[in-house]
Each structure stands twice: as C-alpha cells, then as structure tokens.
Design a protein around this motif. Structure first.
Motif, PDB file in Angstrom:
ATOM      1  N   UNK A  67      -8.807   1.952   1.015  1.00  0.00           N
ATOM      2  CA  UNK A  67      -7.929   2.470   2.066  1.00  0.00           C
ATOM      3  C   UNK A  67      -7.596   1.370   3.075  1.00  0.00           C
ATOM      4  N   UNK A  70      -4.820  -0.862   1.718  1.00  0.00           N
ATOM      5  CA  UNK A  70      -3.417  -0.417   1.772  1.00  0.00           C
ATOM      6  C   UNK A  70      -2.943  -0.190   3.200  1.00  0.00           C
ATOM      7  N   UNK A  71      -3.879   0.075   4.093  1.00  0.00           N
ATOM      8  CA  UNK A  71      -3.470   0.240   5.481  1.00  0.00           C
ATOM      9  C   UNK A  71      -3.060  -1.107   6.091  1.00  0.00           C
ATOM     10  N   UNK A  74      -0.312  -3.664   2.968  1.00  0.00           N
ATOM     11  CA  UNK A  74       0.340  -2.769   1.992  1.00  0.00           C
ATOM     12  C   UNK A  74       1.072  -3.469   0.842  1.00  0.00           C
ATOM     13  N   UNK A  78       0.186  -2.887  -3.091  1.00  0.00           N
ATOM     14  CA  UNK A  78       1.114  -2.329  -4.076  1.00  0.00           C
ATOM     15  C   UNK A  78       1.193  -3.245  -5.297  1.00  0.00           C
ATOM     16  N   UNK A 287      -0.285  -1.207  13.597  1.00  0.00           N
ATOM     17  CA  UNK A 287      -1.171  -0.578  12.620  1.00  0.00           C
ATOM     18  C   UNK A 287      -2.529  -1.266  12.601  1.00  0.00           C
TER      19      UNK A 287
ATOM     20  N   UNK B  84       3.363   3.476  -1.271  1.00  0.00           N
ATOM     21  CA  UNK B  84       2.310   2.907  -0.439  1.00  0.00           C
ATOM     22  C   UNK B  84       2.788   1.662   0.287  1.00  0.00           C
ATOM     23  N   UNK B  85       3.690   0.899  -0.356  1.00  0.00           N
ATOM     24  CA  UNK B  85       4.193  -0.295   0.317  1.00  0.00           C
ATOM     25  C   UNK B  85       4.973   0.116   1.571  1.00  0.00           C
ATOM     26  N   UNK B  88       2.104   2.765   3.635  1.00  0.00           N
ATOM     27  CA  UNK B  88       0.698   2.420   3.844  1.00  0.00           C
ATOM     28  C   UNK B  88       0.357   2.186   5.305  1.00  0.00           C
ATOM     29  N   UNK B  89       1.209   1.410   5.989  1.00  0.00           N
ATOM     30  CA  UNK B  89       0.878   1.079   7.369  1.00  0.00           C
ATOM     31  C   UNK B  89       1.095   2.279   8.289  1.00  0.00           C
ATOM     32  N   UNK B  92      -1.975   4.992   6.944  1.00  0.00           N
ATOM     33  CA  UNK B  92      -3.313   4.427   6.762  1.00  0.00           C
ATOM     34  C   UNK B  92      -4.317   4.921   7.782  1.00  0.00           C
ATOM     35  N   UNK B  93      -3.837   5.220   8.990  1.00  0.00           N
ATOM     36  CA  UNK B  93      -4.778   5.600  10.044  1.00  0.00           C
ATOM     37  C   UNK B  93      -5.532   6.897   9.713  1.00  0.00           C
ATOM     38  N   UNK B  95      -5.999   8.180   6.845  1.00  0.00           N
ATOM     39  CA  UNK B  95      -6.847   7.910   5.681  1.00  0.00           C
ATOM     40  C   UNK B  95      -8.106   7.148   6.072  1.00  0.00           C
ATOM     41  N   UNK B  96      -7.968   6.191   7.020  1.00  0.00           N
ATOM     42  CA  UNK B  96      -9.147   5.436   7.441  1.00  0.00           C
ATOM     43  C   UNK B  96     -10.126   6.347   8.164  1.00  0.00           C
ATOM     44  N   UNK B  97      -9.599   7.199   9.032  1.00  0.00           N
ATOM     45  CA  UNK B  97     -10.480   8.136   9.732  1.00  0.00           C
ATOM     46  C   UNK B  97     -11.132   9.084   8.738  1.00  0.00           C
ATOM     47  N   UNK B 100     -14.239   7.698   7.342  1.00  0.00           N
ATOM     48  CA  UNK B 100     -15.442   7.890   8.156  1.00  0.00           C
ATOM     49  C   UNK B 100     -15.959   9.324   8.017  1.00  0.00           C
ATOM     50  N   UNK B 165       6.757   0.430  14.127  1.00  0.00           N
ATOM     51  CA  UNK B 165       5.748   1.319  13.558  1.00  0.00           C
ATOM     52  C   UNK B 165       4.798   1.798  14.650  1.00  0.00           C
ATOM     53  N   UNK B 167       1.583   4.102  14.505  1.00  0.00           N
ATOM     54  CA  UNK B 167       0.695   4.883  13.625  1.00  0.00           C
ATOM     55  C   UNK B 167       0.176   6.169  14.257  1.00  0.00           C
ATOM     56  N   UNK B 168       0.086   6.193  15.584  1.00  0.00           N
ATOM     57  CA  UNK B 168      -0.408   7.428  16.219  1.00  0.00           C
ATOM     58  C   UNK B 168       0.647   8.527  16.077  1.00  0.00           C
TER      59      UNK B 168
END
Ligand code: HDD
Ligand code: HEM
Ligand code: HEM
Lengths: 319, 443
Positions: A67, A70-71, A74, A78, A287, B84-85, B88-89, B92-93, B95-97, B100, B165, B167-168
């Motif tokens: 994760x 990709x975050x 990216x 890919x 990000x 995802x390209x 992803x950015x 991603x947030x 998904x990262x959380x 956890x 971008x 993310x929030x």
C-alpha cells in the motif's frame, strides 16, 4: 529529510520487517516440510505454537509495504505490477495458500489424512511465496523486469535460504526440550552456511549478466553492508552455539536488515534502475505529507500493541 | 475470454468472496465480546462455551478473510495498474490507515485467540474491544475508497493531468459517511442473522441436545444484534438512495429501472428490464417521486437523459437493488416477529425458528446484492467521470488463466472453511489441535 526520503524509508522499513518476521513464518513452513528424525512431530508442534499467535500481524507488513508503494510511488507501482504480474501472482498464490493451510491443518487435527494434505500445502507454499517475492526483487534490480533470468531466480532461492535461517534461529527459544533445541541449533548453523553459499550464486550471475547491478554490488555501500552481514552471520553461529538465543535472534534480525539496506542503499536513488528514480515516481507532496503523518500517528498505536503481543507470546515463553 | 471481462470477473469474484469474511470479521468479535461479558457477569457455563465456540469460528473465518483481502490488495495493481497510477496518490491515505487497522485487528486477534490461558479473564475479555473497533474501522476505510470511486474528489484536472491533490478531501468524498455506516451495519446484519441462523438450525435438527442452553443463548444474542441493526439499515439505505438521486442520477435511474424522465415517477418492483423499457414490473405510481423528496410531483431523471455509453448495466443493477431491499424487508419482518415473541415472553414457535434459519442466507443475499448495486451501478466507470473501467485494465497477458486459478482457490477455501465450521459447531471440543502448554523458562 525530504518527504520522498521519508516515504522511501517507510517502504524499506516495512519490507525489512516483513523479511524478518514474515520471513521467519515462511521459514517455519520450510522446516515443517523438512521436519525429520525421531522428534519430527515435536518439531512441527513447536513451529505451530510459534507461528500461531503472530503470523497474521506479521503478514500485514507486506500489505502495508504494498500500500505504501502505490500511495507514494504510484507510477513505479503500476509499472512493477504490470511487468511482474506473473511472479507476483505466483507469490500471492503462495501467500494465500500458506495462511489458509496453516489454520486449516490445525483445525483438522482429528482427521489425519486431511491435516497431512494441508500440512504439505503449508510447507510447499511457504517455499513458493518467498521464492517469487525474492525473484520479483531480483527482477526489479535488473531494471528489465527479467524475472525469468537466472539472476532473479537465484535471488528467489537466496530469499528462501534467508527465511529458513531466520526461522531456525527464532525457533530455538520456542521450546525447552533440550534435544529439540539441539535439533534446531544444528539447523540454524547449517542454514547460516547455506545462506552464504546460496548468496554467492546471484553474485556470480550478476558478474556475468547484470553488469550494472554488479557495479552497484561492488560499490562502497554494498561492500560495507555485505561485510556487516557476514560478520553478523558469524555472530549468529557463535550465539547459537553458546545457547544465547536472544542475542542470536537479534543478530539474525540485524543480518536481514544489513542485506536489505545494502541492496536498497546500492540501488538508491534508483527505484527501478534505469526506469524510475524515487523522485520521478513520487506522488505529489500533499500525499507524501499526509502519508507520513498517518504513519506517525499509526505507529503510536501500533508499536505498543506489537510489543504487547510479543511480550505475551514470545518473551514469557523463554525468559 | 476477453481481457476486460476476465479482469472484472476476477475482481468481482474476489470481492464477492472477501466481503463475506470481512463482514463476519467485523461482526463476530462483537458477538464474542457480548458472550464472554455475559459469562463474566453471570458465571453461567453456557456463555463461556458459546464464546469459545464462536471464537473458534472466528479464527477460521478471520484467516480466510485475511488471505482473501491480501488477494484483493494485490489485484488492485495486478489487474488495474492504470487506475492505481491515476488514483494511488488520492486513495492511498485511507488504504494506509486501513493497514494500521489491520495491524491492530490481527494483533489482538492473536492475543484473544491464543490468550485464554495467559491473560486474566477480564483482560482477555477486554482484548476483544480493539478487535471490534479496528474491524469496524478497516471496513470503514475501504468503503471510503468505494465512496471516492463513486464520486472522485480532492483534485483538479488541468490539461488532462491531475493536479492540486488533496488526499484529505479525497478520503472524505461526499458519500463517505452514509456508505460507511451502511457497510458497517451490513456487517452486523449479516453476522447477527447468520449466527442466529446457525443456532436455529441446531435447534431444528436437535443436533445439540446436550448444549441446548448454549445454543439458545447464542440465538438470543445474535438476534438482538440483528434486530437492532436491521431497522437502522433501512434509514441509512434510504438516505443513500436519496443521495444517489441527487448526485448519481445514472445509478439511481438504474436502481429503479426508470427509463423516462418524469414527474409522478413510479417505484417499479421486479419486472423484465429490456432495452429502453421495463415490462411486467409491479408499479407503485408516484412512489418514487415521493421517496426522492416527499412530493409526488417531483421530476426524476430517467435513463433517457443519460448518454448510452454512460449507462450502467440496468438490469443487473435493478435486480440487485430489488434483491437487497426485498431481503431486507423479509429480515425486518423476521426480526420484528422475534422481538414481539421475546417481549411477550413466549417460546419461539417452530415456524419462527425456521424463519430465523432462513434469515442467514437472506442476509447474505442482501450483502452481496448491495455490493453488486454499488459496483454495477458505477459502470462503465471505475472512478466515475474520471476513468473508464476499460481504460484501467492491465496489459499483462494471462488474466483469464489467473481468473480460473483464483476461482479454484476460492472453491477450495470456501469448501474447506464450510466443512471445518460445521465440525466446530458440532463438537467444539474436538476440533482444534491442542496447543502446547505454555513453556516456562529454561535459562
Ligand atoms: C462496497 C463495495 C466495494 C468497495 C468498497 C470497493 N469495491 Fe471496487 N468493486 C466492487 C465493489 C467494491 C465489486 C462489486 O466487487 C466490483 C464491481 C464489478 C466487479 O467486477 O467487481 C469492483 C470492481 C472494482 C474494480 C474493477 C473495475 C470494475 O469492474 O468495476 C476495481 C479496480 C476496484 N473495484 C477497485 C476498488 C478499490 C481500490 C476499492 C477500495 C477498497 C474498492 N474497489 C472498493
Ligand atoms: C466493503 C468491503 C470490505 C470490507 C468491509 C473489508 C473489511 C475487511 C476486514 C474487516 C478485514 C480483516 C478482518 C478479517 O480478515 O476477517 C479485511 C481484511 C483485508 N481486507 Fe478487506 N474489506 C473490504 C474490501 C476490501 C478490498 C476492496 C480490499 C482490497 C483493496 C481489501 C483488502 C483487505 C486486506 C489486504 C485484508 C487483510 C488484512 C490482514 O492480513 O489481516 N478489503 N477486510
Ligand atoms: C431497505 C433497506 C436498504 C436500502 C434502501 C439500501 C440501499 C442501498 C443503496 C442505495 C446502496 C448503494 C450505495 C451506493 O451508492 O454505492 C446500497 C449499498 C449496499 N447495501 Fe444496502 N440497502 C438496504 C439494506 C441493506 C441490507 C439489509 C444489507 C446487508 C445486510 C445491505 C448491504 C449493502 C452493501 C454491502 C452495500 C454496498 C456498500 C456501500 O456502497 O455502502 N443493504 N444499499
């Protein structure tokens, strides 16, 4: 540190922790498959007992690394997911079957035939997964995604040996049956030698087929890392022989860190050599910043929880 | 098999498989927590046995949930690298959380499942709390991604490029709250009715005579959870539908198979969805307009306003939606009947026990149908208005082979899991391999 460097450090840290803890679980599966001698069943019980409470959380390191990749990076992600589709899918099959087989065989204990088949699946998939994960890493290092190259395949083999070594060292402290401990000690020492021998193979292939990677491997960063890893390997054998399990565990963990950090240090700032650098693949700063903050907050919860888990199941059982 | 079809089939199968285990992974810890808490309070053996039996089921289900979830997280990249390209950015947030949340969940699952003899009873009971919370959060975070796919937010497009971008903002895209609550409730609805159905079956088959007190206790706890959550699900589901009417007209028109833009629009139940018309459905005139804004003269956008190549597969969406709402209605009635019986301190009639046994499969239908609604309803977009599914798919070869391989895995995992759970239900004592005794020190 720049936001990109922080993100890269998080990815590498997650991969390293996966290599150590997830690797130990895969290695446990390898030893399960190779269990032999009069104490075969006791060896398997020790492995089951050791992996049971921790494998699910150890496994999350991989998800997390995936994760994070990709975050934060990216386009490189890919690219990797596209060109390494085959080895990653094979690794995935191994990962999935390993986890399921481990639980299934424990719950099928009163049906020996079924338990035995799942046991075999457990052992075999514990080899397949680290092999193809190592292969994928080797393929990235070639810069050509050449996952069928002898070099990449030999990195896969090296990874399996590394997992087996880490597991054998970690397992010694999981039992207090003396004979069983001696079995595991012998295995730990043999596996350490195996890591050295098997480690020479990718180096040899790199020498002839991967000049760019070989140049990095003989650069100063990698040379220092390799030297440290070899010294740590010697320390592992020493501590194992002197029955100092915790020091042996620490050394083998540090050895894995040296191997991964050495590989990454030799390759940085390239992410996929010749294709993506950390900078060119990086996600927007917003990000990366949000990600770093999330990781910092998450770590505050994660670290005490992990320590709690390991205190309950690992420290007590060996004091 | 066509490349896109193979990829979609694989993703869809994986999600349909995972969501069941994920939902049970959210719901079961709560049931176990309640049962063990009742044991601590009352010291009645039946509650203890119940908690242990459910915990064994949880161990098996959680493992399958974890490995099937791993498949999904890989498939994001293996099947949809272009998505995802781009995204992803942005996504991603959460998904990262979620990562956890997985950690906390997996850690405390380990503590809980293996800690019966190592922790004090109270500490052991409390160790279920982080599982309940993080299970809910992991479902919440992933549903936030789904919300983003429905209504991408948190960026601007300049010259075809994603910029600015945020993310929030992406994480909190407009539908996030309603969808999160709906998905969490769905997990409790499924687990509640599912566990109650297992207990009901045991009562009907008289297969657990010696444990009848335990089975009855299980049925009561599980039905209580189900009966509290199912009415709430109606309120939330209705809110989502109204949200869709305003913000996602193509999806809303497909839910209702409404082709013509009109005032006094009807609710259509069932029917055969053809090209441009829906026939033989049961129509309730004006009901749809009324549901959208409590005024039957409200105009509702039909599919005639949606360009053809932006239309979802209407029949699939409509059928799924009707299945979800239809099952939900039946579930509500069953919960009501149970509630009235308990309130009047009557014994459960045989018919009611049969109905509860049926409620398990019904809740599964509702869960899966709900997933189909959100996914089919989003087509042809993978991220609505931003990227089409056909443009997101990988160029890697061999996706159809992968699809067959993973389908085979799901069959094997599903069948083994089913078989093991049945044995745990029948003889909880026998099933698990005895763990070694905790090993004291050697120094
Ligand atoms: C509430 C349900 C739900 C949620 C929260 C998500 N998905 Fe989804 N997704 C599905 C339900 C679904 C599905 C029903 O299973 C789909 C729709 C059609 C299909 O083939 O599978 C699907 C397909 C699907 C596809 C293939 C394109 C398509 O056929 O539509 C992608 C790339 C994703 N999803 C990605 C995601 C990501 C990155 C998510 C974040 C976790 C995510 N989905 C959450
Ligand atoms: C509404 C849909 C989903 C819900 C409610 C959900 C929820 C959960 C929950 C609660 C778990 C842990 C509990 C268990 O294993 O039983 C889990 C595991 C997992 N899920 Fe999902 N999930 C959903 C969809 C997805 C999707 C789309 C992905 C992929 C992107 C995903 C990735 C994962 C992963 C990687 C794990 C494994 C974590 C571990 O090792 O413990 N999930 N999911
Ligand atoms: C009458 C009651 C219900 C209504 C009106 C309703 C309505 C909806 C709507 C409109 C959606 C689409 C959300 C979107 O725009 O993506 C949805 C999704 C969903 N529904 Fe329901 N629903 C109801 C009951 C249920 C029940 C009982 C369950 C499960 C036990 C369920 C499970 C789901 C799931 C899992 C989703 C997909 C997740 C999401 O997008 O939040 N629903 N529901």
């Amino acid at each position: 540190m720049s936001a990109v460097a922080v993100a890269a450090a998080v990815v590498v840290a997650a991969l390293t922790l996966y290599a150590i803890f997830g690797g130990a679980d895969f290695g446990g599966g390898v030893w399960d498959l190779l269990a032999s001698g009069p104490r075969r069943d006791a060896q398997r019980d020790t492995i089951t007992h050791a992996i049971g409470p921790v494998w699910e959380s150890n496994h999350v390191w991989l998800i997390f690394a995936w994760v994070a990749l990709f975050t934060c990076f990216p386009p490189a992600y890919a690219d990797i997911a596209t060109y390494l589709n085959a080895p990653l899918t094979l690794a995935l099959l191994g990962i999935v079957l390993r986890g399921a087989a481990f639980v299934f065989r424990n719950f099928a204990a009163d049906n020996p035939a079924l338990a035995r088949s799942w046991s075999v699946v457990f052992g075999a998939s514990s080899i397949i997964a680290p092999f193809f994960l190592g292969d994928a890493v080797g393929a990235i290092a070639t810069g050509r995604y050449a996952w069928t190259s002898p070099f990449a395949l030999s990195v896969g083999l090296f990874n399996v040996a590394l997992c087996a070594q880490v597991a054998a060292v970690f397992l010694i402290g999981e039992t207090d049956d003396r004979a069983l401990r001696d079995d595991l000690r012998r295995r730990a020492i043999r596996a350490t030698i195996a890591v050295w021998v098997v480690g020479l193979i990718p180096a040899a292939f790199a020498r002839y087929a991967e000049p760019a990677f070989f140049a990095a491997l003989t650069g100063s960063t990698a040379r220092v890392a390799i030297a440290i890893a070899v010294v740590l390997g010697i320390m592992v054998m020493l501590f194992v022989a002197r029955r100092q399990e915790n020091l042996a565990r620490a050394s083998v963990g540090a050895e894995a860190v040296a191997v991964l950090a050495g590989w990454f240090g030799a390759q940085a700032p390239q992410l996929v050599p010749g294709r993506w650098t950390l900078e060119s693949a990086a996600a927007p700063t917003a990000t990366l910043t949000a990600f770093s903050i999330a990781v910092a907050c998450g770590a505050v919860l994660l670290i005490p929880s992990l320590l709690y888990l390991f205190t309950i199941f690992k420290v007590r059982s060996q004091a | 098999m066509d490349h896109v079809i193979a990829a979609r089939a694989q993703m869809g199968t994986s999600l349909a498989f995972h969501i069941v285990f994920a939902a049970l992974g959210v719901g079961l810890p709560l049931l176990v927590f309640i049962a063990e808490g009742l044991w601590l309070r009352t010291k009645r053996r039946a509650y203890y046995d119940l908690a242990r039996t459910w915990a064994k089921g949880m161990a098996i289900l959680f493992a399958v949930g974890a490995v099937s979830g791993t498949i999904l997280s890989f498939e994001l990249g293996l099947l949809w690298p272009t998505f995802m390209r781009y995204a992803g950015s942005l996504i991603g947030l959460p998904f990262s959380l979620e990562g956890f949340a997985f950690f906390i969940e997996a850690i405390f699952i380990g503590v809980y499942l293996y800690g019966w003899d190592r922790l004090s009873p109270r500490a052991h009971w409390l160790s279920a709390i982080p599982i309940v919370i993080s299970g809910g959060l992991s479902a919440g975070f992933v549903t936030m991604v789904n919300a983003w796919m429905n209504m991408p937010a948190g960026f601007r497009i300049v010259n075809g490029q994603i910029t600015d971008v945020n993310p929030i903002a992406a994480m909190f895209s407009p539908p996030w709250l309603v969808e999160d609550v709906h998905a969490a409730l769905a997990a409790y609805v499924l687990t509640g009715f599912g566990a109650a159905a297992v207990c009901a079956l045991a009562l009907l088959r008289r297969s657990a005579e010696e444990r009848v007190e335990q089975v009855r206790a299980g049925l009561t706890i599980a039905m209580a959870v189900a009966a509290i959550t199912i009415p709430l699900q109606f309120v939330v589901g209705d809110t989502i539908a109204r949200f869709d009417a305003e913000h996602e007209p193509a999806k809303f028109a497909s839910l209702e198979a409404l082709w013509k833009t009109q005032r006094y629009a009807p609710v259509t139940i069932g029917g055969i969805v053809g090209d441009g018309e829906t026939r033989y459905g049961i129509e309730i005139p004006g009901a749809l307009s009324w549901l959208v804004s409590f005024d039957p003269s409200t105009e509702v956008t039909g599919l005639d306003r949606i360009p053809r190549n932006d239309q979802p597969p209407v029949a699939a969406v409509h059928l799924s939606f009707d299945s979800m709402v239809g099952s939900a209605l039946l579930l509500l009635l069953i919960a009501l009947a149970w509630f009235v019986t308990v309130l009047r301190k009557r014994r459960l009639s045989r018919w009611l026990i049969i109905a509860i046994a049926v409620s398990g499969p019904l809740s599964l239908v509702a869960l899966e149908a709900g997933w189909f609604v959100t996914e089919f309803g989003r087509q042809p977009w993978i991220a609505r208005g931003l990227l089409r599914t056909t443009d997101a798919v990988t160029v890697a070869p061999g996706i159809d082979v992968q699809f067959y391989a993973f389908s085979a895995i799901y069959v094997i995992l599903g069948a083994t899991c089913w078989w093991l759970l049945r044995r745990v239900g029948r003889s909880p004592q026998a099933a698990e391999r005895k763990p070694l005794a905790p090993t004291p020190a050697e120094s």
